[in-house]
Write an enzyme that holds these catalytic residues in place. Sequence first.
Site, PDB file in Angstrom:
ATOM      1  N   LYS A  91      67.201  46.803  -5.919  1.00 41.64           N
ATOM      2  CA  LYS A  91      68.864  46.258  -5.040  1.00 41.64           C
ATOM      3  C   LYS A  91      68.377  45.740  -4.100  1.00 41.64           C
ATOM      4  O   LYS A  91      69.174  44.484  -3.821  1.00 41.64           O
ATOM      5  CB  LYS A  91      68.995  47.172  -4.468  1.00 41.64           C
ATOM      6  CG  LYS A  91      70.323  47.403  -6.321  1.00 41.64           C
ATOM      7  CD  LYS A  91      70.807  48.755  -6.103  1.00 41.64           C
ATOM      8  CE  LYS A  91      71.977  49.929  -7.263  1.00 41.64           C
ATOM      9  NZ  LYS A  91      72.571  50.925  -6.889  1.00 41.64           N
ATOM     10  N   TYR A 209      72.547  42.860 -14.249  1.00 35.69           N
ATOM     11  CA  TYR A 209      71.984  44.045 -13.646  1.00 35.69           C
ATOM     12  C   TYR A 209      71.517  44.056 -14.831  1.00 35.69           C
ATOM     13  O   TYR A 209      70.453  45.441 -14.284  1.00 35.69           O
ATOM     14  CB  TYR A 209      73.404  44.467 -13.121  1.00 35.69           C
ATOM     15  CG  TYR A 209      73.210  44.928 -12.263  1.00 35.69           C
ATOM     16  CD1 TYR A 209      73.034  45.578 -11.544  1.00 35.69           C
ATOM     17  CD2 TYR A 209      73.392  46.673 -12.973  1.00 35.69           C
ATOM     18  CE1 TYR A 209      72.791  46.633 -10.448  1.00 35.69           C
ATOM     19  CE2 TYR A 209      73.499  47.784 -12.296  1.00 35.69           C
ATOM     20  CZ  TYR A 209      72.712  47.991 -11.058  1.00 35.69           C
ATOM     21  OH  TYR A 209      72.807  48.793 -10.963  1.00 35.69           O
ATOM     22  N   TYR A 261      70.627  56.831  -1.437  1.00 42.21           N
ATOM     23  CA  TYR A 261      70.966  57.526  -1.841  1.00 42.21           C
ATOM     24  C   TYR A 261      72.024  58.604  -0.973  1.00 42.21           C
ATOM     25  O   TYR A 261      72.229  57.828  -0.162  1.00 42.21           O
ATOM     26  CB  TYR A 261      71.158  58.407  -3.838  1.00 42.21           C
ATOM     27  CG  TYR A 261      71.337  56.975  -4.859  1.00 42.21           C
ATOM     28  CD1 TYR A 261      72.249  56.247  -5.216  1.00 42.21           C
ATOM     29  CD2 TYR A 261      69.556  57.792  -5.268  1.00 42.21           C
ATOM     30  CE1 TYR A 261      71.123  55.518  -5.911  1.00 42.21           C
ATOM     31  CE2 TYR A 261      69.295  56.697  -6.129  1.00 42.21           C
ATOM     32  CZ  TYR A 261      69.838  55.628  -7.159  1.00 42.21           C
ATOM     33  OH  TYR A 261      69.471  55.068  -8.243  1.00 42.21           O
ATOM     34  N   VAL A 279      66.672  55.947  -9.646  1.00 46.60           N
ATOM     35  CA  VAL A 279      66.820  57.446 -11.365  1.00 46.60           C
ATOM     36  C   VAL A 279      65.861  56.888 -12.132  1.00 46.60           C
ATOM     37  O   VAL A 279      65.293  57.933 -13.135  1.00 46.60           O
ATOM     38  CB  VAL A 279      67.903  57.063 -11.884  1.00 46.60           C
ATOM     39  CG1 VAL A 279      69.245  57.090 -10.742  1.00 46.60           C
ATOM     40  CG2 VAL A 279      68.433  55.934 -12.463  1.00 46.60           C
TER      41      VAL A 279
END
Length: 325
Positions: A91, A209, A261, A279
């Site tokens: 990201k 993505y 997060y 993750v």
Amino acid sequence: CAAFPAPRKQAASPARLFAPQNERQPVMEELLERLLAECLPYTAQGRLADYIPELAKADPSMLGVYVIGNDGKESWAGDCRQPFTIQSVIKPILLLQALLDNGVEAVQRRVGVDAINPRDQSPYSGHINPMANMGAIVICSLIHGGSYAERFQRLLELTRLLAGDERIGIDEDVYHSEKSHGSKNRALAYLLKSYGLLDDDVEEVLDCYFRACSIRVDCRALAHIGAVLSNRGRLPNSSRQIFPAELARYVNAILTTCGMYDGSGEFAIRVGVPAKSGVGGGIMAVVPTRMGIGIYGPALDRKGNSVAGIQLLERLSRALYLSIF
């Protein structure tokens, strides 16, 4: 790879993503080995990200760390040679590519910077965060290119440059697993489309993505990315400027507020450096003007962060006084 000692465990894949290494730093590595041994028991407290079936095949007991200083010196310990997929650590690179293509003002018209809960956003808020899935999907549509294949290729090339390894590619098995089990992201993308926040074909944007999240890296690649961000856009131990220093400041600020997060606030207190987790078990940490750190520990806590990885970073931060606060 000849300069590396045998890894603690045999990697699941024969692929090696490492470029030639500098001389090892024995004092730093003694510290890393000690901290890694202290943190290994924490791997038993986490769980794999089984909602993407391919990620559930990882060995939860693995833990690796790699450090690259702004002077180019490198140190490592544990399972740092194990390949894994970048997942949400892509990201900040997505954001950087969009900033390079469009400029800050144009990007901010589409995604915000407020440190709100990255898991609980909607188009109603007007402040979609680039470190949340919804914001990252929007950012995929901001990358320039004649097709989404071209856009992804440009993103991949930037990732290779930042990571210092031109051989980095996609883990096809994870990509197909992501795509076939991406119902939540698909729902988010169609919601964005309904609010006019996606102009392009939803499935093309999502494919970009999913591919981006499936880029395969290792601890050294993440450490090298972190080192470039810590070095204000310059390659470690180099005068080569990859991107403007003000963009490094922009990305690092966002990582500090919402890169981990729902655990970003606690991480800021315990570790105190800009960072992004995924993750897949990776954490990319940035120590401004000093170093980049790459972590791999696929056993995750309830917030989606590596349990042992955060423990290791906290101890390393205390030992070396890394916190920016």
